[in-house]
Design an enzyme around this catalytic site. Structure first.
Site, mmCIF file in Angstrom:
data_model
loop_
_atom_site.group_PDB
_atom_site.id
_atom_site.type_symbol
_atom_site.label_atom_id
_atom_site.label_comp_id
_atom_site.label_asym_id
_atom_site.label_seq_id
_atom_site.Cartn_x
_atom_site.Cartn_y
_atom_site.Cartn_z
ATOM 1 N N ASP A 177 10.676 39.777 -35.940
ATOM 2 C CA ASP A 177 10.375 38.509 -35.265
ATOM 3 C C ASP A 177 9.031 38.559 -34.533
ATOM 4 O OD1 ASP A 177 10.362 36.318 -33.444
ATOM 5 O OD2 ASP A 177 12.538 36.294 -33.396
ATOM 6 N N SER A 232 8.553 32.655 -35.189
ATOM 7 C CA SER A 232 9.994 32.618 -35.400
ATOM 8 C C SER A 232 10.414 31.239 -35.926
ATOM 9 C CB SER A 232 10.710 32.998 -34.099
ATOM 10 O OG SER A 232 12.068 33.260 -34.298
#
Length: 276
Positions: free
Chosen positions: A158, A38
């Site tokens: 993500d 991320s």
């Protein structure tokens, strides 16, 4: 350094990570293997391209620009973040990213991506990323805030959903020593909160495996933190943690600067404790 570098995500909390990485740049400290999840991957980009303060500068300069963050972006791109603006215009026009330095980075750099259909983790070779930052978009793609992002004709979200802190990946790569940068303070443990429950409910029909990951994410995160603490006690890991966690969507530029400087200070303080 003969150690892995592991970078947790956390949206704007990664400003702390950027401060530490800029300290590493100042001391010319490199790693044979780096893995980012991320926003940890975002900070890793500026580290690999050797552009200190770039991560801080982008967050600080564009936080209040509605082209960067804002609900109007949903009308065009189904995303709270302006995908073309954040991942194309900024790095290629407004605040140029040094692609040449990035592509010639001497080390292995991976980003963790969560497959939208299966929920499996996929580690992508970041040095093959295209100039519209598809892999970076994917590892930052928080469900309900981003659409699924296509990378080589596969949809991803993500990376932190499937592997919030990629310690096991570094171990599987053969490393026995690790430098780990977390974005939560010591003692933090994740819970299955209202936000996670809402996400589970909203995603369960279209993305059932992503919904399942949200249900078990806190448990897996906390188990990884326990393991990190064990490695820290045994001397196999050097762990950086902020004294406090920056708000994920922090608005105050002064607070961003303060958190960045905390990272710089922590990096300097621990520079001599790193492995050789």
């Amino acid at each position: 350094m003969n150690a892995s570098l592991i970078l947790e995500g956390g949206t704007f909390r990664s400003i702390y990570t950027a401060g530490i990485l800029d300290t590493f740049l100042a001391h010319d400290i490199r790693f044979p293997y780096t893995v980012g999840i991320s926003a940890g991957a975002l900070a890793a980009c500026s580290f690999a391209s050797r552009q200190p303060e770039r991560t801080l500068r982008v967050f600080r300069n564009y936080r209040h620009d509605t082209r960067y963050m804002g609900w109007r972006n949903f009308l065009k791109e189904r995303s709270y973040f302006g995908l073309d603006f954040a991942y194309n215009y900024i790095p290629n026009v407004a605040d140029p990213f040094d692609w040449e330095a990035f592509y010639t980075y001497e080390g292995e750099l991976e980003f963790g991506l969560t497959h939208a259909e299966t929920g499996d983790i996929h580690y992508a070779n970041a040095l093959e990323m295209n100039r519209t930052c598809d892999m970076l978009q994917a590892t930052c793609a928080i469900p309900l805030v981003f659409p699924e992002i296509q990378v080589q004709n596969e949809g991803y979200f993500d990376g932190g959903l499937a592997d919030p802190i990629p310690l096991q990946r570094a171990i599987d790569k053969g490393f026995h020593q690790h430098v780990i940068i977390l974005t939560r303070p010591k003692g933090y443990r994740k819970t299955f909160d209202r936000q996670a429950k809402f996400g589970t409910y909203m995603l369960r029909k279209k993305y059932p495996n992503i919904a399942e990951l949200l249900m078990i994410r806190a448990e897996r995160y906390n188990a990884t933190i326990e393991r990190i603490e064990q490695l820290e006690r045994s001397g196999e890991a050097v762990v950086f943690r902020p004294e406090y966690a920056l708000n994920s969507f922090e608005k105050d530029a002064g607070q961003m600067n303060k958190t960045y400087q905390m990272g710089r200070a922590h990096g300097e303080a621990k520079i001599n404790t790193l492995f050789t």
